[in-house]
Design a protein around this motif. Structure first.
Motif, PDB file in Angstrom:
ATOM      1  N   PRO A  17      41.991  47.771  36.882  1.00 50.20           N
ATOM      2  CA  PRO A  17      42.231  46.460  37.504  1.00 50.20           C
ATOM      3  C   PRO A  17      42.436  45.344  36.491  1.00 50.20           C
ATOM      4  O   PRO A  17      43.243  44.436  36.711  1.00 50.20           O
ATOM      5  N   ALA A  18      41.705  45.408  35.377  1.00 47.02           N
ATOM      6  CA  ALA A  18      41.827  44.351  34.374  1.00 47.02           C
ATOM      7  C   ALA A  18      43.181  44.365  33.675  1.00 47.02           C
ATOM      8  O   ALA A  18      43.586  43.357  33.086  1.00 47.02           O
ATOM      9  N   LEU A  19      43.889  45.485  33.736  1.00 43.59           N
ATOM     10  CA  LEU A  19      45.176  45.611  33.051  1.00 43.59           C
ATOM     11  C   LEU A  19      46.361  45.476  34.002  1.00 43.59           C
ATOM     12  O   LEU A  19      47.482  45.861  33.661  1.00 43.59           O
ATOM     13  N   LEU A  20      46.147  44.902  35.177  1.00 43.83           N
ATOM     14  CA  LEU A  20      47.228  44.735  36.149  1.00 43.83           C
ATOM     15  C   LEU A  20      48.217  43.613  35.817  1.00 43.83           C
ATOM     16  O   LEU A  20      49.400  43.726  36.136  1.00 43.83           O
ATOM     17  N   PRO A  21      47.809  42.498  35.196  1.00 46.55           N
ATOM     18  CA  PRO A  21      48.763  41.407  34.975  1.00 46.55           C
ATOM     19  C   PRO A  21      50.006  41.858  34.214  1.00 46.55           C
ATOM     20  O   PRO A  21      49.945  42.725  33.344  1.00 46.55           O
TER      21      PRO A  21
END
Length: 438
Positions: free
Chosen positions: A375-379
């Motif tokens: 989730p933290a690497l979605l951007p």
């Protein structure tokens, strides 16, 4: 590289020079009456242009500050608040930000991303690599691999040509360094999780460049593989070599005038010089800056906080960067997304979640953290659009589909990605200590 602008417009540069010469002539005319004066209406027009520029800049800073504070009250990332503000003020919204102001975005983005690159490189300290190096390398590589494979296979199964599916899979590996850096900073969390995230974001562009270039070769099969391969070797190798050279000199020379940290002029000078030389040599200024930052932070002997001054001056540029990024977004492209675009977005979300978790488990990351790396690497942001432009030039018959899907997906991930990343960071709270917001 994708996020870089091209060579300067010679005609535009000449126009600027002529205008500067006219302004100098006007100043001389004050002391020499025989010199021809500028027409009054032309002088008034120039004054009005300057006044509009400063008024707009002032309003953007103040409104951006208000959005920043509102983001803190609503627990939304200020990145998202600024992007939405820019979207509302840009052509897609009220049109309060003139089109010529949006054209500043290229220059502002180079400055802001160059500072981000130095700070991300500065996160790759010996201590951080010793503690989290295995996790950084494993999670980043596995996430990139899963993203490429899951999206490519998934799109092929829905009837997308294999070459196009591979290209879209490679584009999906790109992240958003600026947004991720600011989300981590706003969270106020310092932990193994955030240190690892910084390292992953720092090297993601390098992996993305390699994968994207190899995919272009595979998609084109035997046609023109040598230029593509030599291009990636020059871009990546040249950026690293330039970063090593600048970083080595900066590590040896800066911090001597004021022991403990470089002066503000030193820090700004190195950042601008690095970006300018990278653009001049046509190599990635992001990878150049990250390499230089890593060298300085690990080998400087006159620094205690090598990038403290960059941290102090970074935010005003980031504020303009995110507002203008939002103003440049076009929500109408969402209408061109189609079924393939929707599947692409869903596959990228699944790939990041699965890849991040599997990579974290292989790296031996604590179970409480493993599920949150994806989730933290979605951007995702401008790097992906740059890749799409390059792919469109090499495969013009797919250019329209590549651009439509990439831009629409970027709008989605640029707005929704940061809140998810901030949520992930806040959920991983073990061993955190507070940090100043800026």
């Amino acid at each position: 590289m994708p996020e870089q602008s091209g060579a300067p417009d010679i005609n535009h540069g000449r126009a600027v020079s002529d205008d500067a010469a006219r302004r100098r002539g006007r100043v001389v005319a004050i002391h020499q009456p025989d010199v021809t004066r500028q027409p009054e209406n032309e002088s008034t027009s120039a004054t009005m242009n300057h006044s509009s520029t400063f008024i707009i800049l002032g309003l953007l800073f103040l409104v951006g500050l208000a959005a920043d504070q509102l983001g803190g009250m609503t627990r939304l990332p200020r990145v998202t608040m600024l992007l939405l503000l820019g979207l509302l003020m840009g052509n897609a919204g009220s049109g309060l930000i003139p089109g010529e102001v949006v054209l500043w975005f290229d220059a502002i983005s180079i400055i802001a991303l160059s500072m981000v690159a130095f700070l991300l490189g500065g996160a790759l300290t010996k201590k951080n690599l010793q503690q989290h190096g295995r996790a950084i390398l494993t999670i980043s590589l596995v996430t990139v691999a899963f993203t490429l494979v899951i999206i490519s296979v998934g799109l092929v199964l829905t009837g997308v040509p294999a070459g196009l599916a591979l290209i879209l899979g490679a584009i999906a590996t790109a992240t958003a360094p600026a947004a991720m850096t600011d989300v981590i900073r706003q969270s106020g969390v310092v932990s193994g999780f955030t240190d690892t995230l910084k390292g992953i974001v720092a090297i993601d562009d390098a992996w993305g460049l390699v994968v994207f270039s190899l995919v272009l070769i595979l998609a084109g099969q035997a046609e023109g593989w040598r230029p593509v391969l030599s291009g990636v070797l020059y871009d990546l190798g040249g950026a690293v070599a330039l970063g090593l050279a600048i970083g080595g000199l900066a590590a040896a020379l800066t911090g001597r005038l004021s022991p403990g940290e470089p002066l503000q002029a030193e820090a700004i000078g190195i950042v601008f010089l690095t970006a300018g030389l990278a653009l001049w040599l046509d190599v990635s200024f992001l990878i150049t800056g990250m390499t230089a930052g890593a060298i300085v932070t690990n080998f400087a002997r006159h620094h205690e906080r090598a990038f403290h001054e960059i941290e102090n001056i970074q935010w005003p540029f980031m504020l303009l960067f995110f507002i203008l990024a939002g103003a440049s977004l076009d929500l109408q492209v969402l209408g061109t997304l189609g079924l393939t675009g929707g599947i692409f977005i869903a596959l990228r979300v699944a790939a990041r979640l699965i890849g991040g978790y599997v990579g974290a488990r292989i790296a031996g990351v604590p179970t409480s953290e493993a599920a949150w790396y994806g989730p933290a690497l979605l951007p995702q942001a401008g790097v992906a659009v740059g890749m799409a432009l390059v792919a469109g030039e090499q495969f013009p018959h797919w250019a329209a589909r590549i651009m439509a899907i990439t831009i629409a997906a970027t709008v989605v991930f640029e707005i929704l990605g940061p809140p998810v990343a901030l949520l992930a960071i806040r959920r991983v709270t073990t061993g955190t200590v507070p940090e100043g917001r800026r």
